[in-house]
Design a protein around this motif. Structure first.
Motif, PDB file in Angstrom:
ATOM      1  N   ALA A 180       0.745  -0.873   0.380  1.00  0.00           N
ATOM      2  CA  ALA A 180       0.245  -0.291   0.080  1.00  0.00           C
ATOM      3  C   ALA A 180       0.734   1.189  -0.071  1.00  0.00           C
ATOM      4  O   ALA A 180       0.043   2.769  -0.163  1.00  0.00           O
ATOM      5  CB  ALA A 180      -0.809   0.015   1.367  1.00  0.00           C
ATOM      6  N   ASN A 181       1.996   1.280   0.112  1.00  0.00           N
ATOM      7  CA  ASN A 181       3.065   2.322   0.741  1.00  0.00           C
ATOM      8  C   ASN A 181       4.280   2.217  -0.687  1.00  0.00           C
ATOM      9  O   ASN A 181       4.465   0.803  -0.511  1.00  0.00           O
ATOM     10  CB  ASN A 181       3.405   2.120   2.046  1.00  0.00           C
ATOM     11  N   ASP A 182       5.065   2.953  -0.306  1.00  0.00           N
ATOM     12  CA  ASP A 182       6.499   3.080  -0.820  1.00  0.00           C
ATOM     13  C   ASP A 182       7.622   2.581   0.381  1.00  0.00           C
ATOM     14  O   ASP A 182       7.128   3.017   1.378  1.00  0.00           O
ATOM     15  CB  ASP A 182       7.029   4.493  -0.691  1.00  0.00           C
ATOM     16  N   PRO A 183       9.119   1.798   0.148  1.00  0.00           N
ATOM     17  CA  PRO A 183       8.587   1.026  -1.407  1.00  0.00           C
ATOM     18  C   PRO A 183       7.822   0.009  -2.362  1.00  0.00           C
ATOM     19  O   PRO A 183       7.356  -0.494  -1.074  1.00  0.00           O
ATOM     20  CB  PRO A 183      10.481   1.291  -1.621  1.00  0.00           C
ATOM     21  N   GLY A 184       8.006   0.496  -3.646  1.00  0.00           N
ATOM     22  CA  GLY A 184       7.190  -0.703  -3.573  1.00  0.00           C
ATOM     23  C   GLY A 184       5.683  -0.506  -3.520  1.00  0.00           C
ATOM     24  O   GLY A 184       5.197  -1.662  -4.003  1.00  0.00           O
ATOM     25  N   ARG A 185       4.841   0.674  -3.648  1.00  0.00           N
ATOM     26  CA  ARG A 185       3.690   0.784  -3.484  1.00  0.00           C
ATOM     27  C   ARG A 185       2.786  -0.104  -5.149  1.00  0.00           C
ATOM     28  O   ARG A 185       3.603   0.101  -6.045  1.00  0.00           O
ATOM     29  CB  ARG A 185       3.263   2.043  -3.916  1.00  0.00           C
ATOM     30  N   GLY A 186       2.143  -0.980  -4.847  1.00  0.00           N
ATOM     31  CA  GLY A 186       1.567  -0.987  -5.726  1.00  0.00           C
ATOM     32  C   GLY A 186       1.802  -2.413  -6.517  1.00  0.00           C
ATOM     33  O   GLY A 186       1.307  -3.215  -7.190  1.00  0.00           O
ATOM     34  N   GLY A 211       8.918  -5.650   6.733  1.00  0.00           N
ATOM     35  CA  GLY A 211       9.134  -5.102   6.764  1.00  0.00           C
ATOM     36  C   GLY A 211       9.773  -4.059   8.008  1.00  0.00           C
ATOM     37  O   GLY A 211      11.245  -5.124   8.285  1.00  0.00           O
ATOM     38  N   ARG A 212      10.004  -3.460   8.946  1.00  0.00           N
ATOM     39  CA  ARG A 212      11.239  -2.930  10.083  1.00  0.00           C
ATOM     40  C   ARG A 212      11.655  -3.832  11.427  1.00  0.00           C
ATOM     41  O   ARG A 212      10.430  -3.909  11.501  1.00  0.00           O
ATOM     42  CB  ARG A 212      11.090  -1.307   9.590  1.00  0.00           C
ATOM     43  N   GLU A 265       0.099  -8.315  10.945  1.00  0.00           N
ATOM     44  CA  GLU A 265      -0.394  -6.351  10.481  1.00  0.00           C
ATOM     45  C   GLU A 265      -0.896  -6.732   9.238  1.00  0.00           C
ATOM     46  O   GLU A 265      -1.419  -6.081   8.755  1.00  0.00           O
ATOM     47  CB  GLU A 265       0.401  -5.814  11.402  1.00  0.00           C
ATOM     48  N   GLU A 266      -0.015  -7.317   8.617  1.00  0.00           N
ATOM     49  CA  GLU A 266       0.174  -7.230   6.980  1.00  0.00           C
ATOM     50  C   GLU A 266      -0.884  -8.729   6.667  1.00  0.00           C
ATOM     51  O   GLU A 266      -1.820  -7.969   5.465  1.00  0.00           O
ATOM     52  CB  GLU A 266       1.147  -7.182   6.047  1.00  0.00           C
ATOM     53  N   THR A 267      -1.051  -9.273   7.172  1.00  0.00           N
ATOM     54  CA  THR A 267      -2.324 -10.884   6.829  1.00  0.00           C
ATOM     55  C   THR A 267      -3.224 -11.323   7.370  1.00  0.00           C
ATOM     56  O   THR A 267      -4.110 -11.871   7.545  1.00  0.00           O
ATOM     57  CB  THR A 267      -1.411 -11.720   5.726  1.00  0.00           C
ATOM     58  N   ASP A 321      -0.707  -2.326   5.734  1.00  0.00           N
ATOM     59  CA  ASP A 321       0.645  -1.759   4.419  1.00  0.00           C
ATOM     60  C   ASP A 321       0.381  -2.258   3.443  1.00  0.00           C
ATOM     61  O   ASP A 321       1.364  -2.359   2.279  1.00  0.00           O
ATOM     62  CB  ASP A 321       2.112  -2.010   4.792  1.00  0.00           C
ATOM     63  N   ALA A 322      -0.799  -3.536   3.484  1.00  0.00           N
ATOM     64  CA  ALA A 322      -1.355  -4.345   2.535  1.00  0.00           C
ATOM     65  C   ALA A 322      -2.850  -3.736   1.813  1.00  0.00           C
ATOM     66  O   ALA A 322      -3.347  -3.602   3.119  1.00  0.00           O
ATOM     67  CB  ALA A 322      -1.358  -5.159   2.702  1.00  0.00           C
TER      68      ALA A 322
END
Length: 134
Positions: free
Chosen positions: A26-32, A39-40, A57-59, A101-102
């Motif tokens: 959903a966000n940079d880097p690599g949005r889309g 992640g960090r 968090e993402e799934t 973020d997804a």
């Protein structure tokens, strides 16, 4: 001058059919673009804790974190460097739902993965690690 290194983790999560879990960022880097969840590493976390948190968090899935599969370095903004350590992980529970973020999350076969727009060098890296889905 050495660039600032940012510790990150990724999760290579496979289901019973050896399909790989990927999320659309959903966000940079690599949005889309599609990539394994990750992640960090937050202050005070070890890698397995960070992997499990990022996947949840993402799934929405709870995972058991396994062995380190490999490490890559990718350019980050302002001359910094993402150091990404990817770990194998096994889904234990939860319902697959994109979060945090997804914008989407799914398990994909190798042909499906190859047809998706993925993050830089993802396919070649997974291939080198013998980690592509079936």
């Amino acid at each position: 001058m050495e660039s600032q290194r940012i510790d990150c983790v990724g999760a290579l999560v496979y289901d019973e059919q050896h399909r790989l879990l990927v999320v659309r960022r959903a966000n940079d880097p690599g949005r889309g673009l599609w990539a394994p969840p990750g992640g960090r590493v937050e202050p005070g976390e070890d890698d397995p804790t960070a992997v499990a948190r990022e996947v949840a968090e993402e799934t929405g899935l709870t995972v058991e974190v396994g062995r380190l599969v490999g490490e890559v370095e990718r350019e980050a903004p302002q001359g910094r460097l993402y150091v990404i350590r990817d770990y194998e992980a096994t889904p234990l529970a939860g319902t697959l739902t994109p979060g945090d973020d997804a914008t989407d999350a799914r398990f994909v076969t190798r042909p499906e993965l190859l047809a998706l727009p993925t993050t830089t060098l993802l396919i070649s890296t997974l291939d080198q690690w013998n980690a592509l889905p079936s």
